[in-house]
Design an enzyme around this catalytic site. Structure first.
Site, PDB file in Angstrom:
ATOM      1  N   LEU A  73       0.822  -1.213   0.000  1.00 40.20           N
ATOM      2  CA  LEU A  73       0.000   0.000   0.000  1.00 40.20           C
ATOM      3  C   LEU A  73       0.854   1.260   0.000  1.00 40.20           C
ATOM      4  O   LEU A  73       0.315   2.373   0.037  1.00 40.20           O
ATOM      5  CB  LEU A  73      -0.927   0.028   1.214  1.00 40.20           C
ATOM      6  CG  LEU A  73      -2.236  -0.777   1.122  1.00 40.20           C
ATOM      7  CD1 LEU A  73      -1.974  -2.274   1.113  1.00 40.20           C
ATOM      8  CD2 LEU A  73      -3.168  -0.414   2.280  1.00 40.20           C
ATOM      9  N   ARG A 106      10.740 -14.200  -2.451  1.00 39.40           N
ATOM     10  CA  ARG A 106      11.705 -14.898  -1.597  1.00 39.40           C
ATOM     11  C   ARG A 106      11.012 -15.800  -0.582  1.00 39.40           C
ATOM     12  O   ARG A 106      11.528 -16.851  -0.217  1.00 39.40           O
ATOM     13  CB  ARG A 106      12.604 -13.894  -0.868  1.00 39.40           C
ATOM     14  CG  ARG A 106      13.630 -13.209  -1.744  1.00 39.40           C
ATOM     15  CD  ARG A 106      14.700 -12.527  -0.907  1.00 39.40           C
ATOM     16  NE  ARG A 106      14.184 -11.450  -0.089  1.00 39.40           N
ATOM     17  CZ  ARG A 106      14.062 -10.174  -0.499  1.00 39.40           C
ATOM     18  NH1 ARG A 106      14.409  -9.831  -1.740  1.00 39.40           N
ATOM     19  NH2 ARG A 106      13.598  -9.256   0.312  1.00 39.40           N
ATOM     20  N   TYR A 145       1.534   9.897 -10.450  1.00 42.55           N
ATOM     21  CA  TYR A 145       0.771   8.915  -9.681  1.00 42.55           C
ATOM     22  C   TYR A 145       0.116   7.890 -10.599  1.00 42.55           C
ATOM     23  O   TYR A 145       0.242   6.683 -10.384  1.00 42.55           O
ATOM     24  CB  TYR A 145      -0.289   9.633  -8.847  1.00 42.55           C
ATOM     25  CG  TYR A 145      -1.114   8.725  -7.966  1.00 42.55           C
ATOM     26  CD1 TYR A 145      -0.518   8.006  -6.930  1.00 42.55           C
ATOM     27  CD2 TYR A 145      -2.480   8.598  -8.142  1.00 42.55           C
ATOM     28  CE1 TYR A 145      -1.272   7.174  -6.112  1.00 42.55           C
ATOM     29  CE2 TYR A 145      -3.247   7.770  -7.327  1.00 42.55           C
ATOM     30  CZ  TYR A 145      -2.630   7.068  -6.310  1.00 42.55           C
ATOM     31  OH  TYR A 145      -3.380   6.245  -5.503  1.00 42.55           O
ATOM     32  N   LYS A 149       1.251   3.826 -10.758  1.00 37.57           N
ATOM     33  CA  LYS A 149       0.347   2.724 -10.453  1.00 37.57           C
ATOM     34  C   LYS A 149       0.160   1.802 -11.653  1.00 37.57           C
ATOM     35  O   LYS A 149       0.036   0.577 -11.497  1.00 37.57           O
ATOM     36  CB  LYS A 149      -0.999   3.278  -9.989  1.00 37.57           C
ATOM     37  CG  LYS A 149      -0.970   3.920  -8.607  1.00 37.57           C
ATOM     38  CD  LYS A 149      -0.660   2.908  -7.517  1.00 37.57           C
ATOM     39  CE  LYS A 149      -0.845   3.496  -6.136  1.00 37.57           C
ATOM     40  NZ  LYS A 149      -0.565   2.511  -5.059  1.00 37.57           N
TER      41      LYS A 149
END
Length: 360
Positions: A73, A106, A145, A149
């Site tokens: 987030l 991982r 922005y 995204k």
């Protein structure tokens, strides 16, 4: 389940951390608090299942021990924040997302990305389904922005294809509720702050532009449903009820009993005119639909703001008048507070130790 939440000190991130703990999960919260607020998670610190670390995920991150899921987030989300930190916004959307994906890879963990309705830009298709590719100005001021995204979605999908990583993508539409910052420049927080302080409400354009407002508790239920699934999506998460900004202003004035006037200012560059999600996919696949009606959600949010009058005055001055594409004054920024130093959590050996990218 042990879940890493990047941007966990932000508005949505802190609510997600709280919800995960409430249902019995362990949480590792990562944030550099450039836009997140330490107070948002301060009440979680006594919980032994909660870890808080100041980390810039754009510089790299590792987490010791078991990791079952990564909820990414981390990113500024309000226009004043990403306009104030354009390069950092691009960095956290690109390098930050890649680092979070590597962490999930991982550990063989589920990875969910908090994407945004902004990937649709100023849509030429209405309402917006996930199959719509969007209408974005790649060099406009909001592109830092929007394109961050869009890249985050692309690289997440690439990790899914190349490494069979368990990925889920949520496209989040306008969300509001307690823990929004009163000066963050979003329409709900601005209207409430202005109404409670008697300032004129700032409407851009004629107020006929539309948004779809989802209360934070509903949004968190959607994110949890995505986290618990094995679905990739993308999924639109938002309230499908479309309202004009003018209608929102009238509702806030009625609920607060404010006599504030309404002032009109020019629309910011590339500001979307219409916005409404089609949530059929989320309803049918995730079993999710929003439940909290706008007046109820606004009443809860107004109560939260009203209980913090000391912050409203400074914030009202900061958002007074038409902000357009300008940056809010630094005087209302929340200074980073002392939080625990990383312990088994942080950047790879040799990485820079000072945070540089916006989170939360």
């Amino acid at each position: 389940m042990r879940v890493v939440v990047t941007g966990g000190g932000g508005f949505l991130g802190s609510h997600l951390c709280e919800a995960l703990l409430r249902r019995g999960d362990a949480v590792v919260c990562l944030d550099d608090f450039s836009t997140g607020v330490p107070e948002n998670v301060a009440h979680l610190l006594p919980d032994p299942a909660f870890e808080l670390h100041r980390v810039d995920v754009g510089e790299g991150v590792d987490v010791a021990g078991q990791v079952d899921a990564v909820a990414h987030l981390a990113s500024p989300a309000s226009p004043p924040d990403y306009l104030r930190r354009p390069l950092e916004t691009l960095a956290v959307g690109s390098r930050g997302t890649e680092n979070a994906l590597r962490l999930a890879l991982r550990h063989g963990a589920r990875f969910i990305l908090a994407s945004t309705s902004e990937i649709y830009g100023d849509p030429l298709v209405h309402p917006q389904e996930e199959t719509y590719w969007g209408n974005v100005n790649s060099i406009g001021p909001r592109s830092v922005y929007d394109e961050a995204k869009r890249y985050a979605e692309a690289v997440s999908a690439a990790y899914h294809r190349a490494h069979d990583l368990d990925v889920g993508i949520a496209r989040i539409f306008n969300t509001y509720g307690p823990r929004m910052r009163p000066h963050d420049g979003r329409v709900v927080s601005s209207f409430i702050t202005q109404a409670l302080t008697g300032e004129p409400l700032t409407i851009y354009g004629d107020g006929g532009q539309t948004r779809s407002f989802c209360y934070v508790d509903d949004m968190i239920r959607g994110l949890l449903a995505l986290l618990d699934s094995s679905e990739m999506g993308p999924f639109n998460l938002g309230n499908p009820i479309e309202r004009t900004v003018r209608e929102l202003a009238e509702t806030v004035l009625a609920l607060t009993g404010s006599v504030s006037e309404v002032n009109h200012h020019p629309l910011p560059v590339d500001d979307p005119v219409r916005r409404r999600p089609v949530i059929t996919r989320a309803r049918e696949v995730l079993g999710w639909t929003p439940e909290i009606e706008l007046t109820e959600g606004l009443s809860r949010t107004i109560a939260y703001f009203g209980a913090r009058p000391d912050r409203l005055g400074v914030s009202a001055a900061a958002i007074r008048g038409g902000q357009g594409d300008t940056v809010l004054p630094a005087s209302v920024s929340v200074a980073p507070q002392a939080i625990p130093a990383p312990s088994g959590v942080g950047m790879p050996s040799g990485a820079a130790s000072e945070p540089a990218a916006a989170k939360g």
